[in-house]
Motif scaffolding. Structure first.
Motif, PDB file in Angstrom:
ATOM      1  N   ILE A  28       0.885  -1.157   0.000  1.00 39.62           N
ATOM      2  CA  ILE A  28       0.000   0.000   0.000  1.00 39.62           C
ATOM      3  C   ILE A  28       0.921   1.204   0.000  1.00 39.62           C
ATOM      4  CG2 ILE A  28      -1.687   1.320   1.326  1.00 39.62           C
ATOM      5  CD1 ILE A  28      -2.939  -1.365   2.115  1.00 39.62           C
ATOM      6  N   GLY A  29       1.036   1.777  -1.193  1.00 45.29           N
ATOM      7  CA  GLY A  29       1.936   2.890  -1.417  1.00 45.29           C
ATOM      8  C   GLY A  29       1.422   3.713  -2.580  1.00 45.29           C
ATOM      9  N   PHE A  30       2.291   4.491  -3.213  1.00 44.82           N
ATOM     10  CA  PHE A  30       1.862   5.365  -4.295  1.00 44.82           C
ATOM     11  C   PHE A  30       1.893   4.665  -5.653  1.00 44.82           C
ATOM     12  CE2 PHE A  30       1.945  10.128  -3.091  1.00 44.82           C
ATOM     13  CZ  PHE A  30       1.255   9.863  -1.921  1.00 44.82           C
ATOM     14  N   TYR A  31       0.900   4.991  -6.472  1.00 48.44           N
ATOM     15  CA  TYR A  31       0.757   4.419  -7.810  1.00 48.44           C
ATOM     16  C   TYR A  31       1.977   4.685  -8.686  1.00 48.44           C
ATOM     17  CZ  TYR A  31      -0.619   4.511 -12.739  1.00 48.44           C
ATOM     18  OH  TYR A  31      -0.641   4.366 -14.106  1.00 48.44           O
ATOM     19  N   ASP A  32       2.674   5.802  -8.488  1.00 46.39           N
ATOM     20  CA  ASP A  32       3.807   6.142  -9.360  1.00 46.39           C
ATOM     21  C   ASP A  32       4.888   5.061  -9.391  1.00 46.39           C
ATOM     22  OD1 ASP A  32       4.924   6.661  -6.824  1.00 46.39           O
ATOM     23  OD2 ASP A  32       4.840   8.851  -7.086  1.00 46.39           O
ATOM     24  N   HIS A  33       4.957   4.243  -8.343  1.00 51.17           N
ATOM     25  CA  HIS A  33       5.946   3.162  -8.313  1.00 51.17           C
ATOM     26  C   HIS A  33       5.683   2.126  -9.414  1.00 51.17           C
ATOM     27  CE1 HIS A  33       8.120   4.301  -4.688  1.00 51.17           C
ATOM     28  NE2 HIS A  33       6.955   4.624  -4.149  1.00 51.17           N
ATOM     29  N   THR A  34       4.415   1.962  -9.814  1.00 51.64           N
ATOM     30  CA  THR A  34       4.113   0.970 -10.859  1.00 51.64           C
ATOM     31  C   THR A  34       4.721   1.386 -12.195  1.00 51.64           C
ATOM     32  OG1 THR A  34       2.000   1.958 -11.607  1.00 51.64           O
ATOM     33  CG2 THR A  34       1.910   0.468  -9.715  1.00 51.64           C
ATOM     34  N   ILE A  35       4.752   2.696 -12.455  1.00 50.89           N
ATOM     35  CA  ILE A  35       5.340   3.202 -13.700  1.00 50.89           C
ATOM     36  C   ILE A  35       6.861   3.138 -13.629  1.00 50.89           C
ATOM     37  CG2 ILE A  35       5.595   5.232 -15.183  1.00 50.89           C
ATOM     38  CD1 ILE A  35       2.762   6.068 -14.340  1.00 50.89           C
ATOM     39  N   ASP A  36       7.399   3.595 -12.518  1.00 54.40           N
ATOM     40  CA  ASP A  36       8.851   3.566 -12.339  1.00 54.40           C
ATOM     41  C   ASP A  36       9.385   2.139 -12.434  1.00 54.40           C
ATOM     42  OD1 ASP A  36      11.430   4.917 -11.366  1.00 54.40           O
ATOM     43  OD2 ASP A  36      11.133   3.414  -9.806  1.00 54.40           O
ATOM     44  N   LEU A  37       8.674   1.187 -11.845  1.00 56.33           N
ATOM     45  CA  LEU A  37       9.125  -0.200 -11.876  1.00 56.33           C
ATOM     46  C   LEU A  37       9.000  -0.802 -13.268  1.00 56.33           C
ATOM     47  CD1 LEU A  37       7.743  -1.495  -8.454  1.00 56.33           C
ATOM     48  CD2 LEU A  37      10.144  -1.300  -9.132  1.00 56.33           C
ATOM     49  N   GLN A  38       7.935  -0.456 -14.008  1.00 54.71           N
ATOM     50  CA  GLN A  38       7.805  -0.964 -15.378  1.00 54.71           C
ATOM     51  C   GLN A  38       8.980  -0.493 -16.231  1.00 54.71           C
ATOM     52  OE1 GLN A  38       5.073  -0.206 -19.227  1.00 54.71           O
ATOM     53  NE2 GLN A  38       3.877  -0.763 -17.422  1.00 54.71           N
ATOM     54  N   ALA A  39       9.397   0.757 -16.003  1.00 59.57           N
ATOM     55  CA  ALA A  39      10.541   1.291 -16.746  1.00 59.57           C
ATOM     56  C   ALA A  39      11.811   0.522 -16.424  1.00 59.57           C
ATOM     57  CB  ALA A  39      10.727   2.769 -16.417  1.00 59.57           C
ATOM     58  N   ARG A  40      11.846  -0.113 -15.257  1.00 53.80           N
ATOM     59  CA  ARG A  40      13.005  -0.896 -14.830  1.00 53.80           C
ATOM     60  C   ARG A  40      12.822  -2.391 -15.114  1.00 53.80           C
ATOM     61  NH1 ARG A  40      15.859   2.598 -11.168  1.00 53.80           N
ATOM     62  NH2 ARG A  40      14.607   4.464 -10.734  1.00 53.80           N
ATOM     63  N   GLY A  41      11.758  -2.714 -15.859  1.00 55.74           N
ATOM     64  CA  GLY A  41      11.541  -4.102 -16.266  1.00 55.74           C
ATOM     65  C   GLY A  41      10.786  -4.956 -15.280  1.00 55.74           C
ATOM     66  N   LYS A  42      10.136  -4.339 -14.288  1.00 55.92           N
ATOM     67  CA  LYS A  42       9.381  -5.099 -13.284  1.00 55.92           C
ATOM     68  C   LYS A  42       7.904  -4.721 -13.387  1.00 55.92           C
ATOM     69  CE  LYS A  42      13.425  -4.953 -10.261  1.00 55.92           C
ATOM     70  NZ  LYS A  42      13.906  -6.285 -10.600  1.00 55.92           N
ATOM     71  N   MET A  43       7.049  -5.722 -13.609  1.00 56.13           N
ATOM     72  CA  MET A  43       5.638  -5.477 -13.849  1.00 56.13           C
ATOM     73  C   MET A  43       4.817  -5.604 -12.569  1.00 56.13           C
ATOM     74  SD  MET A  43       5.797  -4.726 -16.987  1.00 56.13           S
ATOM     75  CE  MET A  43       4.061  -4.627 -17.403  1.00 56.13           C
ATOM     76  N   VAL A  44       4.278  -4.487 -12.120  1.00 56.80           N
ATOM     77  CA  VAL A  44       3.367  -4.460 -10.982  1.00 56.80           C
ATOM     78  C   VAL A  44       2.167  -3.605 -11.373  1.00 56.80           C
ATOM     79  CG1 VAL A  44       5.242  -4.732  -9.308  1.00 56.80           C
ATOM     80  CG2 VAL A  44       4.433  -2.443  -9.885  1.00 56.80           C
ATOM     81  N   GLU A  45       1.054  -3.760 -10.653  1.00 58.49           N
ATOM     82  CA  GLU A  45      -0.144  -3.005 -10.999  1.00 58.49           C
ATOM     83  C   GLU A  45      -0.963  -2.636  -9.765  1.00 58.49           C
ATOM     84  OE1 GLU A  45      -3.397  -6.053 -12.518  1.00 58.49           O
ATOM     85  OE2 GLU A  45      -1.412  -6.587 -13.316  1.00 58.49           O
ATOM     86  N   SER A  46      -1.612  -1.493  -9.854  1.00 54.45           N
ATOM     87  CA  SER A  46      -2.550  -1.066  -8.823  1.00 54.45           C
ATOM     88  C   SER A  46      -3.842  -1.841  -9.025  1.00 54.45           C
ATOM     89  CB  SER A  46      -2.813   0.444  -8.931  1.00 54.45           C
ATOM     90  OG  SER A  46      -3.970   0.805  -8.184  1.00 54.45           O
ATOM     91  N   VAL A  47      -4.318  -2.499  -7.975  1.00 53.29           N
ATOM     92  CA  VAL A  47      -5.572  -3.255  -8.088  1.00 53.29           C
ATOM     93  C   VAL A  47      -6.707  -2.577  -7.341  1.00 53.29           C
ATOM     94  CG1 VAL A  47      -4.471  -5.478  -8.540  1.00 53.29           C
ATOM     95  CG2 VAL A  47      -4.874  -4.775  -6.173  1.00 53.29           C
TER      96      VAL A  47
END
Length: 331
Positions: free
Chosen positions: A81-100
């Motif tokens: 439970i954190g900020f949505y912006d991490h999902t974009i930053d992580l995708q740019a680093r090759g790690k796929m996460v999503e806000s549900v």
């Protein structure tokens, strides 16, 4: 023989139940569980909604969202439970996460400037040569601070960001002159304003103020999880989504006083009325249904593109950074 087998069968059944329960345990890291921006996490537990899922859900707290993210990526937790912006930053680093489940549509954060620096620091354009407090390096407070500075024409090499956490540690850092200004959340904001130790420099507590400062709706607090885990645990994710959507509905339909009464006493022990007033002023930052605001993800991507070298020049698929499947299925 039967008298021997029956106890053995019962014991085997007990072991099986224990195994099933252990298999269903879900650990969720919260980037500062006492912060009002993450209030839906603890409130869902206090209201009994997490228990109703039938899952063994454990909420653990880290002082900054980036710390919580690290725990999830290491496999120590199934979600953050954190900020949505991490999902974009992580995708740019090759790690796929999503806000549900999208908890909020505004950061709920404020940049405060200390009383000592207030005359010289009147806007982000005055950050040059200053030390600014953030919860952690790589945290969302750090992201937003870097963006506001860049927007004002200040390079990130022209000032220092210092990780000072939130609450007492943030207050101490400002009081001791370790930071000139810093981004924090409630109830830390109200504690500093009430004593005159700080004043508001940039306010991101409401959608209107956020749109003025960042150019659009900025979805912030959410439950995000690794996409691979979501795809293989849809039943569990749905149960979690149901619990949190019910919590968001409770927030929307109850007063700040009624909500505060459900929270642990220590969350507002410093000044209960101050806690209630702060929540009343900003509780509309929470979504009513957990659905991602349609115009939110592009704003967040624009902000990250303003300073984040990991994101700049990358092709980001925003559709893969969030899902509305589970929240829209809640009756």
């Amino acid at each position: 023989m039967n008298t021997i087998l029956k106890p053995l069968a019962a014991f085997a059944m007990l072991l099986g139940c224990m195994h099933a329960s252990a298999a269903e345990k879900i650990t969720i890291m919260v980037g500062g569980i006492e912060k009002q921006i993450y209030l839906p996490a603890k409130l869902a537990e206090q209201l009994g909604y997490l228990k109703e899922t039938g899952l063994d859900v454990e909420l653990l707290s880290e002082p900054a969202g980036v710390n919580a993210e690290t725990e999830m990526l290491s496999g120590a937790a199934q979600g953050v439970i954190g900020f949505y912006d991490h999902t974009i930053d992580l995708q740019a680093r090759g790690k796929m996460v999503e806000s549900v489940v999208q908890f909020s549509q505004a950061p709920g954060e404020v940049i405060l400037v200390s009383k000592a620096a207030a005359k010289e620091v009147r806007s982000p354009a005055d950050f040059k040569g200053r030390t600014l407090g953030v919860t952690g390096l790589g945290s969302s407070t750090n992201f937003l601070t870097l963006y506001l500075a860049a927007k004002a024409g200040i390079k990130n090499t022209e000032f220092t960001t210092l990780p000072v956490g939130a609450g007492a540690s943030f207050i101490a850092a400002m009081g001791q002159g370790k930071i000139d200004a810093g981004m924090t959340t409630e109830p830390t904001i109200s504690r500093l304003l009430s004593t005159g130790a700080a004043t508001v420099l940039v306010d991101l507590r409401t959608v209107k103020e956020t749109e003025a400062a960042l150019g659009g709706t900025y979805p912030a607090a959410c439950l995000y999880m690794p996409t691979a885990w979501v795809n293989t645990h849809k039943e569990q994710v749905q149960k979690l989504a149901t619990a949190f959507v019910k919590t968001l509905r409770f927030i929307r339909t109850h007063s700040a006083k009624e909500i505060a009464e459900k929270m642990p006493a220590e969350y507002s022990a410093v000044n209960r009325q101050q806690y209630i007033d702060a929540l009343e002023a900003s509780k509309m930052m929470f979504t009513a249904d957990g659905v991602m605001p349609e115009n939110g993800p592009p704003t967040v991507l624009k902000v990250l593109n303003g300073f984040d070298k990991a994101v700049q020049g990358k092709s980001i698929n925003l559709a893969n950074t969030f899902s509305t499947e589970f929240v829209k299925a809640v009756k």
